[in-house]
Design a protein around this motif. Structure first.
Motif, PDB file in Angstrom:
ATOM      1  N   ASP A  96       0.890  -1.253  -0.055  1.00 52.30           N
ATOM      2  CA  ASP A  96       0.050  -0.074  -0.040  1.00 52.30           C
ATOM      3  C   ASP A  96       0.838   1.285   0.028  1.00 52.30           C
ATOM      4  OD1 ASP A  96      -2.979  -0.430   0.122  1.00 52.30           O
ATOM      5  OD2 ASP A  96      -2.120  -2.124   1.382  1.00 52.30           O
ATOM      6  N   ARG A 161     -11.734   6.487   6.026  1.00 52.52           N
ATOM      7  CA  ARG A 161     -10.554   6.617   5.295  1.00 52.52           C
ATOM      8  C   ARG A 161     -10.612   7.852   4.553  1.00 52.52           C
ATOM      9  NH1 ARG A 161      -9.653   0.767   2.179  1.00 52.52           N
ATOM     10  NH2 ARG A 161      -7.565   1.493   2.217  1.00 52.52           N
ATOM     11  N   LYS A 194      -7.955   3.213  -6.497  1.00 51.83           N
ATOM     12  CA  LYS A 194      -9.209   2.236  -5.747  1.00 51.83           C
ATOM     13  C   LYS A 194      -9.944   3.042  -4.840  1.00 51.83           C
ATOM     14  CE  LYS A 194      -6.017   1.906  -1.659  1.00 51.83           C
ATOM     15  NZ  LYS A 194      -5.113   1.234  -0.882  1.00 51.83           N
ATOM     16  N   HIS A 195     -10.962   2.713  -4.500  1.00 56.83           N
ATOM     17  CA  HIS A 195     -11.531   1.471  -4.615  1.00 56.83           C
ATOM     18  C   HIS A 195     -12.671   1.692  -5.753  1.00 56.83           C
ATOM     19  CE1 HIS A 195      -9.773   2.049  -0.643  1.00 56.83           C
ATOM     20  NE2 HIS A 195      -9.104   0.697  -0.847  1.00 56.83           N
ATOM     21  N   ARG A 205     -18.599  -2.671   4.889  1.00 58.07           N
ATOM     22  CA  ARG A 205     -18.219  -2.317   3.568  1.00 58.07           C
ATOM     23  C   ARG A 205     -18.498  -3.341   2.678  1.00 58.07           C
ATOM     24  NH1 ARG A 205     -11.533  -1.469   4.087  1.00 58.07           N
ATOM     25  NH2 ARG A 205     -11.131  -3.567   4.855  1.00 58.07           N
ATOM     26  N   TYR A 241     -14.729  -3.658  -2.320  1.00 57.37           N
ATOM     27  CA  TYR A 241     -15.700  -4.533  -1.320  1.00 57.37           C
ATOM     28  C   TYR A 241     -17.068  -4.681  -1.722  1.00 57.37           C
ATOM     29  CZ  TYR A 241     -11.627  -5.300   1.576  1.00 57.37           C
ATOM     30  OH  TYR A 241     -10.391  -5.602   1.641  1.00 57.37           O
ATOM     31  N   ASP A 273      -9.780  -6.039  -4.403  1.00 53.86           N
ATOM     32  CA  ASP A 273      -9.251  -5.491  -3.124  1.00 53.86           C
ATOM     33  C   ASP A 273      -9.123  -7.046  -2.400  1.00 53.86           C
ATOM     34  OD1 ASP A 273      -8.711  -4.553  -0.672  1.00 53.86           O
ATOM     35  OD2 ASP A 273     -10.327  -2.976  -0.538  1.00 53.86           O
ATOM     36  N   GLN A 292      -6.295 -10.553  -5.496  1.00 55.50           N
ATOM     37  CA  GLN A 292      -5.140 -10.056  -4.550  1.00 55.50           C
ATOM     38  C   GLN A 292      -4.776 -11.328  -4.004  1.00 55.50           C
ATOM     39  OE1 GLN A 292      -4.720  -6.734  -1.133  1.00 55.50           O
ATOM     40  NE2 GLN A 292      -5.970  -6.093  -3.117  1.00 55.50           N
ATOM     41  N   GLU A 486      -9.225   2.733   8.175  1.00 55.29           N
ATOM     42  CA  GLU A 486     -10.003   1.631   7.468  1.00 55.29           C
ATOM     43  C   GLU A 486     -10.719   0.834   8.121  1.00 55.29           C
ATOM     44  OE1 GLU A 486      -7.086  -0.417   5.082  1.00 55.29           O
ATOM     45  OE2 GLU A 486      -8.287  -1.934   4.572  1.00 55.29           O
TER      46      GLU A 486
HETATM   47  C1  BGC Z   1      -7.631  -2.149   1.580  1.00 51.24           C
HETATM   48  C2  BGC Z   1      -6.947  -1.790   0.498  1.00 51.24           C
HETATM   49  C3  BGC Z   1      -5.667  -2.279   0.628  1.00 51.24           C
HETATM   50  C4  BGC Z   1      -5.766  -3.843   0.825  1.00 51.24           C
HETATM   51  C5  BGC Z   1      -4.345  -4.433   0.763  1.00 51.24           C
HETATM   52  C6  BGC Z   1      -7.438  -3.704   1.938  1.00 51.24           C
HETATM   53  O1  BGC Z   1      -8.279  -4.213   3.381  1.00 51.24           O
HETATM   54  O2  BGC Z   1      -9.123  -1.892   1.391  1.00 51.24           O
HETATM   55  O3  BGC Z   1      -6.992  -0.533   0.549  1.00 51.24           O
HETATM   56  O4  BGC Z   1      -5.072  -2.095  -0.548  1.00 51.24           O
HETATM   57  O5  BGC Z   1      -6.338  -4.095   2.025  1.00 51.24           O
HETATM   58  O6  BGC Z   1      -3.365  -3.929   2.192  1.00 51.24           O
END
Ligand code: BGC
Length: 757
Positions: A96, A161, A194-195, A205, A241, A273, A292, A486
């Motif tokens: 990140d 955020r 993002k997002h 979320r 999400y 994500d 991811q 977050e």
């Molecule tokens: C977040 C993303 C972040 C990802 C990886 C997620 O929980 O929403 O913004 O890039 O985690 O760390």
């Protein structure tokens, strides 16, 4: 585990990652010059590699590589895609990077929050911000930045955020983000947005369903993404999400295939994500290109095996898998990550910290300065009380995946003040998290400036003692802070705990009370009338204290402007109560109705409804004064080419300073409810008494579609016939009409026309 050595500061990464993954259960470098040369025909080069790949190798590239027994990847990263060395494809190593190198990868420069970067209204400063992120990611061996947060803040100002975002206006947010992205990719690190899309609240979320009509989406949240992608060469888009109109964003054919890859011709890849994938083949067919890594760790929905089953039973065409791989590889070529392998090395801690300080000095916003109390003189009458928010040791930072471990280590970590939400609604974001103070002491920085004054600190836990100290001092500087993270939203716009009462008590004891706010977004200020001065410092980063002191003592003249509206009260928001599932413990999908404000996000909502904000979008004071005069609008055929507005900006005060002149356009009433939208801005630095003649050009064909509205019937942008009024001013609420023009004939515009990349 590999790469895990005792004493290695990167060891924190695995813990942070697990926490981060638990949560979701629930331009100034306009040319991108380096990237351009490295990108010589990235599509052909990608295809040449694909022609040599086996099926297994193709599957390997469409998901990350993270398993419970293999938590730390190359360079200490927690998230990575395994490369194919025999084909010259390096690992894609991710971290990140919204406010600096995140994910606990290692010590890095804690920049001011992204919202502070937006508050500079300065694309050259924004480029420097992205450059620090790109350089430091690369120094850690990372070649993919997990994205710049581009969700608009205006729909839900309590969003946890907000500090990661660039505010509420699609033009400002899109352009500031584009500058970050260009800078990151100029360092041979893939940059992303993002997002995508409408992840505008954190509460539940993974269950929230954004309900919105097409026109409103195109003219607000989607427009910010459209501008950022069109004005950069960013190669990654992370899907969100949440659901949008009943479909999870990572399997939304309209959003991914239709808008992003179709209308905007995005050539890069869509990354989910963490744990956001809900299906395998269906997501791939809707446009998702890579899952991811975290999802794989938990035996994710999208594994190579399930995609392979799709190939075998015919649900998934082989061409789609090839296209997914193509997009990932072309992104790697286009951003230069293959031609310029990372070289791990030390970061330029001193040089990058200086940039962090510069951005804070440009992005802090002076909200009030009654009777010219600021700037302070070194003696300040003899005594200064510094109160609250651990100002003796550091400045607050935001939490979650974007949190940066500052160079030199944190000054202080505290258990978070978590909102007492029902489990599942954000409480988990706090599990194992900590509020981190960056090592930059406001007390020490003030002491260094206040050569002729005694400076005394009170921690503010005892408001009576703090008020007593304030009463005995000539000036009282109260620091207040609000932690955001977050995975949660804030329960209110008020400062947490007893901080509002503390300010009230200090202000009652000393009329020369200055409040410095360390927070991520809009705040209510019940004490505003009783204090003399307020400085919005945001999360100011690891040189924040020095920047704040420079502003308080006048070495720097503040010039930041709010990139978001501060409402008077939550009662004025489109949704006074944050939507939650019903009952709150339910894991079912629930609606968040964005049709309430539609395209009128942020200041447009307050303007359309005639609601007075506490501080309007674009607002910010200076130690000098400015006049904007001699306004002229020129336009040939505005609907096809746009218009120019020219004016003089004069520094009418006695200090050098910078003003952000903002251009708003009032469209014919038939096309919108709000009286005006931001269509241009420019920051002008002037010596006392100096004037500059400025021309702002507004291009009707830019990715911002400044004169147009989204016509749902034809599925394209249209410019309405009627009268347009051009306004110039220094906030959304302090403008003068500069003139206007009439559109009488509007040729049909090609809705797919985009600037050449
Ligand atoms: C977040 C993303 C972040 C990802 C990886 C997620 O929980 O929403 O913004 O890039 O985690 O760390």
């Amino acid at each position: 585990m590999r790469n895990l050595r005792s004493g290695d500061p990167r060891n924190g990464r695995s813990l942070v990652l697990i926490i981060g993954l638990a949560v979701p259960l629930l331009i100034c470098g306009r040319g991108n010059s380096q990237t351009a040369s490295a990108a010589a025909d990235p599509d052909q080069r990608a295809d040449a590699l694909i022609a040599q790949m086996t099926l297994d190798q193709k599957f390997q590239l469409v998901h990350g590589n993270l398993t419970l027994d293999n938590l730390v990847g190359p360079g200490g990263a927690g998230l990575w895609m395994l490369g194919i060395p025999s084909l010259g494809i390096p690992d894609l190593v991710m971290a990140d990077g919204s406010t600096g190198v995140g994910d606990g990868v290692g010590q890095a420069t804690a920049l001011p929050s992204s919202i502070a970067s937006a508050a500079t209204w300065d694309l050259a400063e924004a480029y420097k911000y992205g450059q620090v992120i790109g350089k430091e990611l690369r120094a850690y061996g990372m070649n993919l930045n997990l994205g710049g947060n581009l969700n608009l803040t205006g729909r839900e100002p309590r969003d946890g955020r907000t500090f990661e975002t660039k505010g509420e206006d699609p033009l400002l947010a899109g352009e500031i983000t584009a500058a970050h992205l260009r800078a990151i990719q100029d360092q041979y690190v893939i940059a992303g947005v993002k997002h995508y899309a409408l992840n505008d609240q954190e509460t539940a979320r993974t269950q929230s369903n954004a309900v919105i009509d097409e026109r409103s989406a195109r003219e607000s949240d989607l427009l910010a993404f459209e501008i950022a992608l069109a004005e950069s060469n960013a190669q990654m888009a992370m899907c969100a999400y949440n659901l949008v109109n009943g479909t999870y964003a990572c399997q939304d054919d309209h959003l991914l295939n239709g808008v992003l890859k179709g209308d905007w011709k995005f050539p890069g890849f869509v990354l989910s994500d963490a744990l956001a994938t809900q299906s395998s083949v269906a997501s791939a067919l809707a446009g998702l290109d890579q899952e991811q890594p975290g999802d794989y760790m938990f035996g994710g929905i999208w594994t190579a095996e399930s995609l392979e089953a799709g190939l075998q039973n015919g649900d998934m065409p082989a061409s789609r898998l090839d296209n997914m791989v193509h997009r990932i590889l072309r992104a790697m070529f286009a951003a230069g990550v293959i031609d310029h392998p990372t070289t791990v090395g030390p970061i330029d801690a001193e040089g990058d910290a200086a940039i962090a300080q510069e951005i804070e000095e440009q992005g802090a916003v002076l909200l009030k300065n009654a009777a010219g109390l600021l700037p302070l003189s070194p003696s300040s009458g003899g005594s200064i009380a510094v109160i609250g928010s651990h100002a003796d040791v550091g400045v607050l930072s935001g939490g979650g995946s974007s949190r940066v471990i500052p160079s030199g280590g944190a000054a202080l970590t505290l258990p978070p003040e978590c909102p007492s939400y029902t489990p599942g609604l954000g409480g988990l974001a706090c599990t194992g998290a900590s509020e981190t103070y960056d090592p930059s002491s406001p007390l020490a920085a003030i002491e260094a400036k206040a050569s002729g004054a005694t400076v005394t600190f009170a921690d503010g836990t005892d408001s009576v003692a703090a008020a007593k100290l304030a009463a005995a001092s000539n000036v009282a500087i109260v620091f207040v802070s609000q932690w955001e993270s977050e995975g949660m939203d804030l329960p209110s716009l008020n400062f947490s705990g007893t901080q509002d009462a503390l300010v009230g008590a200090v202000a009652a004891a000393n009329p020369n009370t200055i409040v410095v706010m360390e927070n991520g977004g809009a705040q209510a200020m019940p004490w505003l009338d009783n204090v003399s001065a307020v400085l919005e410092a945001w999360y100011p980063g690891q040189r924040g204290a020095q920047a704040i002191a420079n502003i308080l003592f006048g070495d720097v003249n503040p010039s930041g402007k709010l990139p978001l509206t501060f409402p008077m009260s939550v009662a004025d928001l489109p949704r006074p109560v944050i939507p939650i599932p019903s009952p709150p413990t339910s894991t079912a999908v629930f609606d968040v109705d964005y049709r309430i404000e539609g395209f009128n996000v942020g200041y447009k909502w307050y303007d359309a409804k005639g609601i007075q904000p506490l501080f309007p979008f674009g607002f910010g004071l200076s130690y000098t004064t400015f006049a904007i005069s001699n306004l002229h609008v020129t336009s040939g055929s505005p609907a096809s080419s746009g218009f120019q507005v020219s004016f003089d900006v004069t520094n009418t005060g006695s200090r050098a300073g910078a003003e952000v002149a903002q251009v708003y356009l009032g469209l014919p009433p038939v096309t919108r409810d709000a009286p005006r939208r931001l269509v241009g801005y420019t920051k002008v630095l002037l010596q006392p008494g100096a004037a500059q003649h400025v021309t702002v050009s507004v291009d009707a064909n830019s990715s911002a579609h400044p004169l147009s509205y989204w016509d749902t019937a034809t599925g394209g942008w249209k410019t309405a016939n009627g009268d347009y009024v051009v306004y110039v001013g220094n906030s959304s609420r302090n403008v003068s009409a500069a003139g206007g023009f009439r559109v009488t004939h509007t040729p049909e515009r090609d809705p797919l026309r985009l600037p050449v990349r």
